[in-house]
Every structure is written in structure tokens, then in C-alpha cells.
Design a protein around this motif. Structure first.
Motif, PDB file in Angstrom:
ATOM      1  N   PRO A 275       0.827  -1.211   0.000  1.00 15.71           N
ATOM      2  CA  PRO A 275       0.000   0.000   0.000  1.00 15.71           C
ATOM      3  C   PRO A 275       0.858   1.258   0.000  1.00 15.71           C
ATOM      4  N   CYS A 276       0.200   2.388  -0.161  1.00 18.75           N
ATOM      5  CA  CYS A 276       0.863   3.690  -0.084  1.00 18.75           C
ATOM      6  C   CYS A 276       1.178   3.993   1.379  1.00 18.75           C
ATOM      7  N   THR A 277       2.433   4.336   1.662  1.00 22.22           N
ATOM      8  CA  THR A 277       2.843   4.649   3.034  1.00 22.22           C
ATOM      9  C   THR A 277       3.610   5.961   3.052  1.00 22.22           C
ATOM     10  N   ALA A 278       3.945   6.432   4.251  1.00 19.00           N
ATOM     11  CA  ALA A 278       4.674   7.686   4.401  1.00 19.00           C
ATOM     12  C   ALA A 278       5.979   7.642   3.610  1.00 19.00           C
ATOM     13  N   GLY A 279       6.271   8.724   2.892  1.00 22.02           N
ATOM     14  CA  GLY A 279       7.483   8.774   2.089  1.00 22.02           C
ATOM     15  C   GLY A 279       7.405   7.962   0.810  1.00 22.02           C
ATOM     16  N   CYS A 280       6.209   7.686   0.325  1.00 27.23           N
ATOM     17  CA  CYS A 280       5.990   6.826  -0.846  1.00 27.23           C
ATOM     18  C   CYS A 280       6.740   7.361  -2.071  1.00 27.23           C
ATOM     19  N   HIS A 281       7.536   6.503  -2.716  1.00 27.39           N
ATOM     20  CA  HIS A 281       8.317   6.938  -3.871  1.00 27.39           C
ATOM     21  C   HIS A 281       7.433   7.135  -5.102  1.00 27.39           C
ATOM     22  N   ILE A 282       6.304   6.421  -5.168  1.00 29.95           N
ATOM     23  CA  ILE A 282       5.400   6.598  -6.303  1.00 29.95           C
ATOM     24  C   ILE A 282       4.708   7.959  -6.226  1.00 29.95           C
ATOM     25  N   CYS A 283       4.315   8.368  -5.032  1.00 29.00           N
ATOM     26  CA  CYS A 283       3.721   9.700  -4.861  1.00 29.00           C
ATOM     27  C   CYS A 283       4.750  10.790  -5.128  1.00 29.00           C
ATOM     28  N   LYS A 284       5.999  10.542  -4.741  1.00 33.17           N
ATOM     29  CA  LYS A 284       7.062  11.516  -5.021  1.00 33.17           C
ATOM     30  C   LYS A 284       7.241  11.680  -6.526  1.00 33.17           C
ATOM     31  N   TYR A 285       7.187  10.573  -7.243  1.00 36.92           N
ATOM     32  CA  TYR A 285       7.285  10.638  -8.699  1.00 36.92           C
ATOM     33  C   TYR A 285       6.133  11.461  -9.275  1.00 36.92           C
ATOM     34  N   GLY A 286       4.923  11.255  -8.730  1.00 34.95           N
ATOM     35  CA  GLY A 286       3.773  12.028  -9.188  1.00 34.95           C
ATOM     36  C   GLY A 286       3.968  13.510  -8.962  1.00 34.95           C
ATOM     37  N   GLY A 287       4.540  13.877  -7.800  1.00 35.08           N
ATOM     38  CA  GLY A 287       4.814  15.274  -7.516  1.00 35.08           C
ATOM     39  C   GLY A 287       5.834  15.864  -8.464  1.00 35.08           C
ATOM     40  N   ASP A 288       6.831  15.072  -8.821  1.00 39.31           N
ATOM     41  CA  ASP A 288       7.848  15.544  -9.775  1.00 39.31           C
ATOM     42  C   ASP A 288       7.221  15.807 -11.137  1.00 39.31           C
ATOM     43  N   GLN A 289       6.246  14.977 -11.515  1.00 44.77           N
ATOM     44  CA  GLN A 289       5.586  15.166 -12.799  1.00 44.77           C
ATOM     45  C   GLN A 289       4.778  16.455 -12.829  1.00 44.77           C
ATOM     46  N   VAL A 290       4.216  16.826 -11.673  1.00 45.72           N
ATOM     47  CA  VAL A 290       3.436  18.056 -11.595  1.00 45.72           C
ATOM     48  C   VAL A 290       4.304  19.265 -11.919  1.00 45.72           C
ATOM     49  N   LYS A 291       5.587  19.178 -11.584  1.00 44.04           N
ATOM     50  CA  LYS A 291       6.492  20.307 -11.789  1.00 44.04           C
ATOM     51  C   LYS A 291       6.842  20.523 -13.255  1.00 44.04           C
ATOM     52  N   ILE A 292       6.502  19.564 -14.112  1.00 44.51           N
ATOM     53  CA  ILE A 292       6.731  19.749 -15.540  1.00 44.51           C
ATOM     54  C   ILE A 292       5.848  20.899 -16.028  1.00 44.51           C
ATOM     55  N   SER A 293       6.392  21.776 -16.800  1.00 44.37           N
ATOM     56  CA  SER A 293       5.654  22.975 -17.224  1.00 44.37           C
ATOM     57  C   SER A 293       4.459  22.608 -18.088  1.00 44.37           C
ATOM     58  N   GLN A 294       3.458  23.481 -18.078  1.00 47.98           N
ATOM     59  CA  GLN A 294       2.275  23.283 -18.909  1.00 47.98           C
ATOM     60  C   GLN A 294       2.666  23.268 -20.389  1.00 47.98           C
ATOM     61  N   LYS A 295       3.660  24.074 -20.735  1.00 46.31           N
ATOM     62  CA  LYS A 295       4.103  24.121 -22.115  1.00 46.31           C
ATOM     63  C   LYS A 295       4.624  22.765 -22.568  1.00 46.31           C
ATOM     64  N   ALA A 296       5.385  22.119 -21.675  1.00 44.95           N
ATOM     65  CA  ALA A 296       5.930  20.807 -22.027  1.00 44.95           C
ATOM     66  C   ALA A 296       4.822  19.781 -22.183  1.00 44.95           C
ATOM     67  N   ARG A 297       3.801  19.854 -21.319  1.00 39.49           N
ATOM     68  CA  ARG A 297       2.695  18.907 -21.420  1.00 39.49           C
ATOM     69  C   ARG A 297       1.921  19.094 -22.720  1.00 39.49           C
TER      70      ARG A 297
END
Length: 457
Positions: A275-297
Motif C-alpha cells: 500500500p501507499c505509506t509515508a514517504g511513498c516513492h510513487i507519490c514523489k514521482y507524481g509530484g515531480d511530474q506536476v512540476k513539468i511545465s504546462q508548455k511541455a505537457r
């Protein structure tokens, strides 16, 4: 305990600290330190205060909304007896508002000066949290000139964190993010200044915004159960078991089409064993994806994205989507045990028409450790967006208000022999009814932050 001579004058200070107790519970303990030197004692106290003041994540001023009617109507008692004393110990000031009507908290947040607060606290159940969340998200988008009615709008994450003091019937959101429904534990998470982003789904009908959802969005079984439970509010929390049993016996299925955009770029699967737990690396990856600019998307080919959409048609006992596991005391693993809090995806669960016995087996697996998706009539997909289009006997209008005025017990005029006594269901959106069957749902990654850290292993 050491002994001292009568000539020695002792000075002391007490430190209150968090200690882990039973599973996922925290408690407040204290340790007293003694010192024979008055100056040294004061130096220690001053140094500790400076260290605490330097902790920028710790809130100092909160606005607290209490629902006095939710659950067993103990919201005020829980806050003033268990939470307020802890806030005072932590030197946290709080502006308390006891809500008097539905959407009181939401309306207040739309107009209040939020700059003076470090966070918002919801004392109540999932409905109280939903009010606070709606008010905060809408206020944030309003300040930035973003139209919530536009289904493709990129919503901006909220700065203020929300704390949940459980005082409702199920407190699913608190349980699924902390691991326990304990007011003291939740208060200590707020005091420590924990922060955990969570995904939020927006629900639209045509080009009209309806609701935000963070836990369960359910059509069919969970929608019918909620509608029936609203007729039996006098029963208190037990009405959910009563209405669930009635809905199970009725065994209605609903025909329609589910189209969805698979989350192909996200690691993880709804069938993962962990399951998803504190410090989840999959959620961290999701957060990193959010930082991609709208232009790039936007560089993605629109035509290519359209080709990725999948469509499933059929008769469904339930169409459910989850932004989190939806765990609660009655279902410790939740409806989707491997769902993540902040990876920017939705777990979409489709329960096709089957026998009552088969459906019962599926429901029972919500309460044990067996794989609840291991049935031929159940399929689960991890998606970014999905749409549901119901099939009606009269297909001239897909608006449930026009074709479903007599939702329960309505017989198809054109097909009197047809068995679909209920032509449409409604959606259960985090415990609130959406009376539109045709909806568009999109997940917004890490839109809101809570005063929690996720479930610790």
C-alpha cells in the motif's frame, strides 16, 4: 529517584513530547528536567523555545470549524476536551467557528481573510472535511481567476494545509491518511506540522462543475445505498448498514459506457501488494511530474492522446473510483488497497452484472485480506480521467433531472416488460449525492495538503 540535601534549591522545566502508542496512535507524554542552577535552567528553556520557533512547518494560528451535528454529535466535546488543551500546550491560537448550517464552512472560507492563518482544522466527519476542502479550493481558484466550470482547467494547488479531527460516522479520509481515527493522534500531527499532499478529482456534468472528490466516487451500489440512508437519518450511523443490506437485496444493475484515459506513464498498479505509506516513492514521482511545465505537457499530440482512451460498455452493479484506499475500521485495507494519495491517478473499479452470491463474495473481500479484484466480473484500471455515460430507455436527453424525475420505481414507458425498474442511479461523492448520471472526472495531482504524513509502516 535521586535525593538532594535540603541546602540545594532545584529548578525544573517540563517538556511535552509525542510518543507512539498502539498501531498508528500517538499520545502526548512529558519529561521533567531538574537543574540546580537557575541561570542554566533558563538557558535550556530559552534554547528550546528558539528551536521550536524556528520550525516553520509548525502552525501558530489556525481557524477551526466544528460540526456539532455529525456522527454522534460529539464534535464540540471532542475538540474542547481533547484537542484544545494540546493546542494551548503547543502555543497555538485558534479561531473556532461552530457551524450552524450546511456549507457554513465553505461559504466562510470563500470570503475570509486567509492570510492570517497557518492552516484550517475540520472537526467532524468526511462531510465536514469536504466543506472545508471545497471552500479552500474554490477560494484559491477564484483568487487566480480560474474557472472551475471548465473541465480541462489546470487547478492551482492550495497553500494552506487542512487538519482533520475525526468526529463523524466513518472518518474514512482520516483513517486512510493516518491509519487511525483518534482525535489526539490527529491533533498531534497538526502540532508537529506534518504535511502530506493528496490528489483531488473534479466532477463535471457537461460544462458545469459539480463536486470535488478525494475518496469514493461510486455509482450503482454505493449511490443507491446513500440515497436510501438519507431517508433513515434518524437511525444514526447504523443507517448505512441497514441501507447497504437493502441495496444488496435489490441487486439493481445499470447499463452504460465508461471511457477512460489510462495512466500509462505512472509507476505502480492497482494490484500491487504494497500500500501507499509515508514517504511513498510513487507519490514523489507524481509530484515531480506536476512540476513539468504546462508548455511541455502541451507538446503531446492531442490526436495521440485521443487514441489512448478506452471504452467499456455493459451492465454494472457498481462503478467506483478512488483517489485513496478508502480504508476505514470496517474495511482496514479499503476498497482499493494499493491506491496512492498523491500520484495523480484514480483507481477505477468496474463491477459487472453478476449473481447476488458472487457480488456478496466481492463485498466480503473488502473486510479481509483476500484479493477483492480476483473475480471474473470485476476489473480495475489506474486512470487519469474517465467519463460515464448511462444508457436510458429514452436517450433523447442524458440529464438525469429530465429523464429520472421518478428515479426509484420508474418503469420504462417504451418497454413495459423490461426489468430495469430503476433506469439510473446517482453518484455517491464522498458521502454527498450527485443527481447527474453522466459525468466527467479528472484527477488533479497534489491539489490539497493535509496535516498528516501518510500511514507509517
Amino acid at each position: 529517584m535521586p535525593s538532594f540535601s535540603t541546602e540545594l534549591t532545584l529548578h525544573a522545566f517540563t517538556v511535552h513530547h509525542v510518543q507512539r502508542s498502539k498501531r498508528h496512535h500517538w499520545e502526548c507524554n512529558e519529561v521533567t528536567f531538574y537543574c540546580s542552577d537557575h541561570l542554566l535552567c533558563n538557558q535550556w528553556v530559552q534554547a528550546l523555545k528558539e528551536q521550536l520557533d524556528s520550525q516553520a512547518m509548525r502552525p501558530k494560528h489556525l481557524i477551526v470549524f466544528i460540526n456539532p451535528f455529525g456522527g454522534k454529535q460529539l464534535g464540540k466535546q471532542i475538540y474542547y476536551d481533547k484537542v484544545a488543551p494540546l493546542f494551548r500546550l503547543a502555543c497555538i491560537t485558534a479561531e473556532v467557528i461552530v457551524t450552524e448550517r450546511a456549507n457554513h464552512a465553505r461559504d466562510h472560507l470563500l470570503e475570509a481573510d486567509l492570510a492570517k492563518y497557518d492552516g484550517i482544522v475540520s472537526v467532524g466527519g468526511d462531510g465536514m472535511f469536504s466543506e472545508v476542502m471545497h471552500g479552500l479550493i474554490s477560494r484559491t481558484q477564484k483568487n487566480l481567476g480560474i474557472d472551475e466550470n471548465y473541465p480541462s482547467a489546470e487547478l492551482v494547488p492550495c497553500d494552506l494545509r487542512i487538519g482533520i479531527i475525526p468526529a463523524g460516522s466513518t472518518d474514512c479520509i482520516c483513517y486512510a491518511t493516518v491509519g487511525a481515527n483518534d482525535p489526539i493522534t490527529s491533533a498531534l500531527h497538526i502540532i508537529v506540522g506534518d504535511s502530506q499532499p493528496i490528489d483531488v478529482s473534479s466532477v463535471h456534468h457537461k460544462n458545469m462543475f459539480l463536486k470535488y472528490s478525494v475518496s469514493l466516487l461510486g455509482y450503482g451500489f454505493y449511490g443507491d445505498t446513500l440515497i436510501d440512508s438519507e431517508k433513515n437519518r434518524w437511525m444514526g450511523p447504523s443507517r448505512y448498514n441497514f441501507s447497504g443490506f437493502k441495496t444488496f437485496l435489490s441487486h439493481h444493475c445499470y447499463e452504460g459506457a465508461v471511457s477512460f484515459l489510462p495512466a500509462t506513464e505512472t509507476p505502480g498498479s492497482p494490484r500491487d501488494p504494497r500500500p501507499c505509506t509515508a514517504g511513498c516513492h510513487i507519490c514523489k514521482y507524481g509530484g515531480d511530474q506536476v512540476k513539468i511545465s504546462q508548455k511541455a505537457r502541451n507538446l503531446k499530440c492531442i490526436e495521440e492522446e485521443q487514441q489512448q482512451w478506452k471504452v467499456i460498455k455493459g451492465k454494472f452493479l457498481a462503478v467506483n473510483s478512488m483517489n485513496m484506499s478508502c480504508a476505514c475500521p470496517k474495511s482496514p485495507k479499503g476498497l482499493s488497497p494499493a491506491a496512492h494519495l498523491a500520484d495523480g491517478t484514480i483507481d477505477l473499479i468496474l463491477v459487472h452484472k453478476c449473481s447476488r452470491l458472487s457480488f456478496l463474495r466481492h463485498l466480503i473481500r473488502h473486510t479481509n485480506n483476500d484479493d477483492q479484484f480476483d473475480h471474473a466480473f470485476v476489473e480495475v484500471h489506474r486512470v487519469k480521467e474517465f467519463k460515464f455515460t448511462p444508457k436510458y430507455c429514452d436517450e433523447e436527453d442524458s440529464d438525469i433531472r429530465d429523464v429520472g424525475k421518478n428515479l426509484f420505481g420508474q418503469i420504462c414507458r417504451d418497454h413495459p416488460s423490461c426489468s430495469c425498474a430503476q433506469l439510473q442511479s446517482s453518484w455517491n461523492c464522498d458521502g454527498e449525492i450527485i443527481k447527474h448520471a453522466a459525468i466527467d472526472v479528472k484527477v488533479h495531482c497534489q491539489l490539497v495538503k493535509l496535516f498528516v504524513r501518510g500511514i507509517e509502516e
